[in-house]
Write an enzyme that holds these catalytic residues in place. Structure first.
Site, mmCIF file in Angstrom:
data_model
loop_
_atom_site.group_PDB
_atom_site.id
_atom_site.type_symbol
_atom_site.label_atom_id
_atom_site.label_comp_id
_atom_site.label_asym_id
_atom_site.label_seq_id
_atom_site.Cartn_x
_atom_site.Cartn_y
_atom_site.Cartn_z
ATOM 1 C CD GLU A 151 -2.284 111.404 16.215
ATOM 2 O OE1 GLU A 151 -2.798 110.284 16.369
ATOM 3 O OE2 GLU A 151 -1.503 111.692 15.273
ATOM 4 C CD GLU A 187 0.503 108.415 11.935
ATOM 5 O OE1 GLU A 187 -0.406 107.717 12.385
ATOM 6 O OE2 GLU A 187 0.595 109.628 12.183
HETATM 7 MN MN MN Z 1 -0.546 110.648 13.742
#
Ligand code: MN
Length: 294
Positions: free
Chosen positions: A151, A245
Site C-alpha cells: 500500500e 476506508e
Molecule cells: Mn488505506
C-alpha cells in the site's frame, strides 16, 4: 443491480474497533446488510481473532475477507537492526498464516515498515532488508495462495513507499508475481500529482484500491477528484477489489486509531456512512468510469 467488475469492500473500522467474536459478528452482519461483498480486517488486534470461526461466518454470509496491517517500531523490516527486522518478518509471516486461515487471498498495507512518522529517510541497508524479507515472504505467501499488497502511504506514515513509482521500483526489486500494488485515494491526495497518472503507471500491477475522502469521512463530502480516479481505473480495465476506508473517533482501535492519527469525529453512524459510500462507488463505477471501460 448494474454489473460492476469489482468486488466492493469495506474496512472493519467502519463497524468495530477490535476483533472479538462479538465484534466480528457485527462487522460481517453489517457488511452484508450494507451491500458489500468483502470485509477488510485490520490485523492490529489479531490476538483476539477466532480465525476458523470468522472464516465460517464469512462463508455463511457469502462475504470475502481480506486483511491489512502496518508493522511496528520494534518489528520493522525496514530497520537496520537485525533483531527488529527479524521481528518484523515474523509479524508478516504470522499475518500471512492468519489470512490463509481466514480463506482470504490478500494481505496488504504497510507490510514494509512501521506506521508512523520516520525521523530520517530510508537507508540503503533498510531498503535492502525490505527487499530480502518481502522476497522470502512472497514465496511463503505463494504456497498459501495469498497475494501481498504494497500500500502506497503518505510521508507521515512511512518513508519506504510514498508514490506509485516508489512502489513499482520496490515491487521490481522483490520480483515476485504475487506482490501487487495498492493505491489509496487518501494517500494519493497528499503525494501524487493527480489521480490518473499513477493508475496508468501501474496498469495491471494495481491489485487493490482503498477509497477514502481527503479527511477520511463521507465520500463526496471533500475535495478529491474521484471521477478522474474512476475514469483511470476504467481505462486500465481494473477488476480488483475496491474497499471503502473511513475512520472516526466514534469507532476506536486502541492501536490502529492512534497510529493513523484518528482524532476527530467525522461520523457516528457507520451503517449510514457505508450505505452512502456503496451508492457513491456504484454511481462512479457505472457512470463515467464504466463508459470509458466499454
Ligand atoms: Mn488505506
Amino acid at each position: 443491480m448494474t454489473d460492476i467488475p469489482n468486488v466492493l469492500g469495506v474496512h472493519a473500522l467502519v463497524w468495530v474497533g477490535d476483533t472479538s467474536a462479538a465484534s466480528i459478528a457485527t462487522a460481517i452482519d453489517q457488511t452484508t446488510k450494507a451491500g458489500y461483498g468483502l470485509l477488510e480486517l485490520s490485523l492490529h488486534d489479531v490476538d483476539n481473532l477466532d480465525v476458523a470461526g470468522t472464516r465460517a461466518l464469512a462463508e455463511q454470509h457469502g462475504i470475502r475477507l481480506a486483511a491489512s496491517r502496518g508493522l511496528a517500531k520494534d518489528a520493522d523490516v525496514s530497520s537496520e537492526d537485525p533483531a527488529v527486522v527479524a521481528r518484523g518478518e515474523q509479524l508478516v509471516k504470522e499475518s500471512i498464516d492468519v489470512v490463509a486461515g481466514l480463506g482470504g487471498k490478500v494481505l496488504t498495507g504497510a507490510l514494509y515498515s512501521a506506521f508512523g512518522k520516520a525521523h530520517q529517510p530510508l537507508s540503503a541497508k533498510g531498503r535492502a532488508n525490505v527487499v530480502a524479507v518481502l522476497t522470502r515472504m512472497a514465496a511463503y505467501a505463494a504456497q498459501r495462495d495469498v497475494t501481498l499488497g504494497l500500500e502506497v502511504c503518505n510521508r507521515y506514515e512511512t518513508n519506504v513507499v510514498n508514490t506509485a513509482r516508489d512502489a513499482l521500483a520496490l515491487a521490481d526489486d522483490i520480483g515476485s508475481d504475487n506482490v501487487m500494488i495498492h493505491l489509496d485515494s487518501y494517500h494519493m491526495n497528499i503525494e501524487e500529482k493527480d489521480f490518473a497518472t499513477p493508475v496508468h503507471e501501474l496498469g495491471e500491477r494495481l491489485g487493490y484500491v482503498h477509497i477514502g475522502e481527503n479527511d477520511r469521512g463521507y465520500l463526496g463530502s471533500g475535495h478529491l477528484d474521484f471521477p478522474r480516479f474512476f475514469d483511470a481505473l476504467g481505462q486500465i480495465g481494473y477488476t480488483g477489489p475496491i474497499t471503502f476506508e473511513s475512520f472516526s473517533s466514534a469507532v476506536v482501535s486502541r492501536t490502529l486509531s492512534n497510529d493513523l492519527a484518528i482524532w476527530r469525529n467525522l461520523w457516528d453512524d457507520g451503517f449510514d456512512l457505508a450505505v452512502h459510500a456503496r451508492r457513491y462507488l456504484t454511481e462512479q463505477l457505472t457512470g463515467a468510469g464504466a463508459a470509458a471501460r466499454a
